[in-house]
Design a protein around this motif. Structure first.
Motif, PDB file in Angstrom:
ATOM      1  N   GLY A  14       0.774  -1.227   0.000  1.00 12.50           N
ATOM      2  CA  GLY A  14       0.000   0.000   0.000  1.00 12.50           C
ATOM      3  C   GLY A  14       0.809   1.283   0.000  1.00 12.50           C
ATOM      4  O   GLY A  14       0.247   2.367   0.060  1.00 12.50           O
ATOM      5  N   THR A  15       2.141   1.193  -0.063  1.00 14.86           N
ATOM      6  CA  THR A  15       2.953   2.410  -0.090  1.00 14.86           C
ATOM      7  C   THR A  15       2.867   3.065  -1.465  1.00 14.86           C
ATOM      8  O   THR A  15       2.556   2.417  -2.467  1.00 14.86           O
ATOM      9  N   ILE A  16       3.148   4.360  -1.509  1.00 12.67           N
ATOM     10  CA  ILE A  16       3.193   5.111  -2.752  1.00 12.67           C
ATOM     11  C   ILE A  16       4.471   5.933  -2.725  1.00 12.67           C
ATOM     12  O   ILE A  16       4.726   6.671  -1.771  1.00 12.67           O
ATOM     13  N   LYS A  17       5.288   5.810  -3.768  1.00  7.74           N
ATOM     14  CA  LYS A  17       6.536   6.563  -3.848  1.00  7.74           C
ATOM     15  C   LYS A  17       6.327   7.751  -4.789  1.00  7.74           C
ATOM     16  O   LYS A  17       5.709   7.622  -5.839  1.00  7.74           O
ATOM     17  N   HIS A  18       6.860   8.921  -4.400  1.00  3.57           N
ATOM     18  CA  HIS A  18       6.666  10.163  -5.154  1.00  3.57           C
ATOM     19  C   HIS A  18       8.007  10.628  -5.742  1.00  3.57           C
ATOM     20  O   HIS A  18       9.017  10.637  -5.045  1.00  3.57           O
ATOM     21  N   TYR A  19       7.967  11.027  -7.031  1.00  4.01           N
ATOM     22  CA  TYR A  19       9.166  11.451  -7.748  1.00  4.01           C
ATOM     23  C   TYR A  19       8.936  12.809  -8.402  1.00  4.01           C
ATOM     24  O   TYR A  19       7.830  13.099  -8.865  1.00  4.01           O
ATOM     25  N   ASP A  20       9.998  13.635  -8.478  1.00  8.70           N
ATOM     26  CA  ASP A  20       9.883  14.927  -9.159  1.00  8.70           C
ATOM     27  C   ASP A  20      10.005  14.712 -10.667  1.00  8.70           C
ATOM     28  O   ASP A  20      10.143  13.579 -11.142  1.00  8.70           O
ATOM     29  N   SER A  21       9.980  15.795 -11.429  1.00  8.91           N
ATOM     30  CA  SER A  21      10.000  15.694 -12.893  1.00  8.91           C
ATOM     31  C   SER A  21      11.331  15.167 -13.431  1.00  8.91           C
ATOM     32  O   SER A  21      11.420  14.785 -14.587  1.00  8.91           O
ATOM     33  N   HIS A  22      12.363  15.125 -12.573  1.00  7.59           N
ATOM     34  CA  HIS A  22      13.670  14.602 -12.985  1.00  7.59           C
ATOM     35  C   HIS A  22      13.868  13.147 -12.566  1.00  7.59           C
ATOM     36  O   HIS A  22      14.929  12.578 -12.774  1.00  7.59           O
ATOM     37  N   GLY A  23      12.857  12.544 -11.931  1.00  4.97           N
ATOM     38  CA  GLY A  23      12.947  11.160 -11.503  1.00  4.97           C
ATOM     39  C   GLY A  23      13.562  10.954 -10.131  1.00  4.97           C
ATOM     40  O   GLY A  23      13.808   9.826  -9.724  1.00  4.97           O
ATOM     41  N   ASN A  24      13.817  12.043  -9.397  1.00  2.00           N
ATOM     42  CA  ASN A  24      14.369  11.938  -8.045  1.00  2.00           C
ATOM     43  C   ASN A  24      13.255  11.668  -7.048  1.00  2.00           C
ATOM     44  O   ASN A  24      12.218  12.325  -7.085  1.00  2.00           O
ATOM     45  N   LYS A  25      13.485  10.711  -6.140  1.00  3.44           N
ATOM     46  CA  LYS A  25      12.479  10.415  -5.116  1.00  3.44           C
ATOM     47  C   LYS A  25      12.394  11.597  -4.156  1.00  3.44           C
ATOM     48  O   LYS A  25      13.394  12.037  -3.602  1.00  3.44           O
ATOM     49  N   ILE A  26      11.172  12.116  -3.979  1.00  2.00           N
ATOM     50  CA  ILE A  26      10.987  13.260  -3.085  1.00  2.00           C
ATOM     51  C   ILE A  26      10.163  12.910  -1.855  1.00  2.00           C
ATOM     52  O   ILE A  26      10.030  13.721  -0.949  1.00  2.00           O
ATOM     53  N   GLY A  27       9.614  11.691  -1.814  1.00  2.43           N
ATOM     54  CA  GLY A  27       8.835  11.312  -0.651  1.00  2.43           C
ATOM     55  C   GLY A  27       8.141   9.983  -0.832  1.00  2.43           C
ATOM     56  O   GLY A  27       8.291   9.309  -1.851  1.00  2.43           O
ATOM     57  N   GLU A  28       7.401   9.625   0.210  1.00  9.01           N
ATOM     58  CA  GLU A  28       6.687   8.354   0.229  1.00  9.01           C
ATOM     59  C   GLU A  28       5.457   8.498   1.110  1.00  9.01           C
ATOM     60  O   GLU A  28       5.472   9.242   2.081  1.00  9.01           O
ATOM     61  N   SER A  29       4.397   7.806   0.738  1.00  9.83           N
ATOM     62  CA  SER A  29       3.180   7.770   1.546  1.00  9.83           C
ATOM     63  C   SER A  29       2.934   6.329   1.969  1.00  9.83           C
ATOM     64  O   SER A  29       3.093   5.407   1.160  1.00  9.83           O
ATOM     65  N   ARG A  30       2.566   6.153   3.235  1.00 11.17           N
ATOM     66  CA  ARG A  30       2.323   4.808   3.774  1.00 11.17           C
ATOM     67  C   ARG A  30       0.958   4.781   4.438  1.00 11.17           C
ATOM     68  O   ARG A  30       0.561   5.742   5.102  1.00 11.17           O
ATOM     69  N   PRO A  31       0.234   3.660   4.278  1.00  8.01           N
ATOM     70  CA  PRO A  31      -1.087   3.570   4.899  1.00  8.01           C
ATOM     71  C   PRO A  31      -0.997   3.587   6.420  1.00  8.01           C
ATOM     72  O   PRO A  31      -0.058   3.046   7.003  1.00  8.01           O
ATOM     73  N   GLY A  32      -1.978   4.230   7.041  1.00  4.65           N
ATOM     74  CA  GLY A  32      -2.101   4.259   8.495  1.00  4.65           C
ATOM     75  C   GLY A  32      -3.391   3.571   8.906  1.00  4.65           C
ATOM     76  O   GLY A  32      -3.954   2.779   8.158  1.00  4.65           O
ATOM     77  N   LEU A  33      -3.876   3.894  10.070  1.00  6.03           N
ATOM     78  CA  LEU A  33      -5.101   3.294  10.580  1.00  6.03           C
ATOM     79  C   LEU A  33      -6.343   3.970  10.003  1.00  6.03           C
ATOM     80  O   LEU A  33      -6.330   5.163   9.712  1.00  6.03           O
ATOM     81  N   PHE A  34      -7.406   3.214   9.849  1.00  6.14           N
ATOM     82  CA  PHE A  34      -8.724   3.723   9.451  1.00  6.14           C
ATOM     83  C   PHE A  34      -8.701   4.490   8.128  1.00  6.14           C
ATOM     84  O   PHE A  34      -9.400   5.482   7.958  1.00  6.14           O
ATOM     85  N   GLY A  35      -7.877   4.053   7.175  1.00  7.44           N
ATOM     86  CA  GLY A  35      -7.860   4.651   5.844  1.00  7.44           C
ATOM     87  C   GLY A  35      -6.975   5.872   5.692  1.00  7.44           C
ATOM     88  O   GLY A  35      -6.932   6.461   4.617  1.00  7.44           O
ATOM     89  N   THR A  36      -6.269   6.276   6.734  1.00  6.58           N
ATOM     90  CA  THR A  36      -5.388   7.441   6.614  1.00  6.58           C
ATOM     91  C   THR A  36      -4.129   7.079   5.826  1.00  6.58           C
ATOM     92  O   THR A  36      -3.774   5.907   5.702  1.00  6.58           O
ATOM     93  N   MET A  37      -3.464   8.079   5.286  1.00  7.21           N
ATOM     94  CA  MET A  37      -2.160   7.914   4.643  1.00  7.21           C
ATOM     95  C   MET A  37      -1.204   8.856   5.353  1.00  7.21           C
ATOM     96  O   MET A  37      -1.520  10.039   5.555  1.00  7.21           O
ATOM     97  N   ASN A  38      -0.051   8.342   5.742  1.00  5.71           N
ATOM     98  CA  ASN A  38       0.984   9.158   6.371  1.00  5.71           C
ATOM     99  C   ASN A  38       2.030   9.489   5.319  1.00  5.71           C
ATOM    100  O   ASN A  38       2.454   8.613   4.563  1.00  5.71           O
TER     101      ASN A  38
END
Length: 105
Positions: A14-38
């Protein structure tokens, strides 16, 4: 001001990795409790969270828990709004489950 572009790709568990327009990783989102994303920056520091609302909406909060915006799912894209209700960006589907976001910082 130039719009920023982010590509978000699904990962494992359920993780989501985020990249800028140059392909550099700028962050990540991970599932939390009750449908939240951290949300975390590229160094692993928590920068906020998203909480699902009614009718496809999502409320976005910073690391201190203050509301900083919201999102609303539309027919073909998701619209993102700042804390004052002004539209700041959109997200559209990409290839293989990825999503493309453009926003004005």
């Amino acid at each position: 001001m130039t719009k920023k572009k982010i590509t978000s790709r699904p990962g494992f568990f359920g993780t989501i990795k985020h990249y800028d327009s140059h392909g550099n990783k700028i962050g990540e989102s991970r599932p939390g409790l009750f449908g939240t994303m951290n949300h975390y920056d590229s160094k692993g520091h928590k920068v906020g969270s998203s909480v699902p609302g009614l009718f496809g909406s999502t409320s976005h909060r910073d690391a201190a828990g203050h509301k900083v915006g919201s999102s609303q799912v539309g027919f073909f894209s998701t619209h993102h709004y700042g804390s004052k209700g002004n539209e700041v960006g959109t997200t559209e589907p990409g290839f293989f489950g990825s999503k493309k976001t453009e926003w004005d910082p």
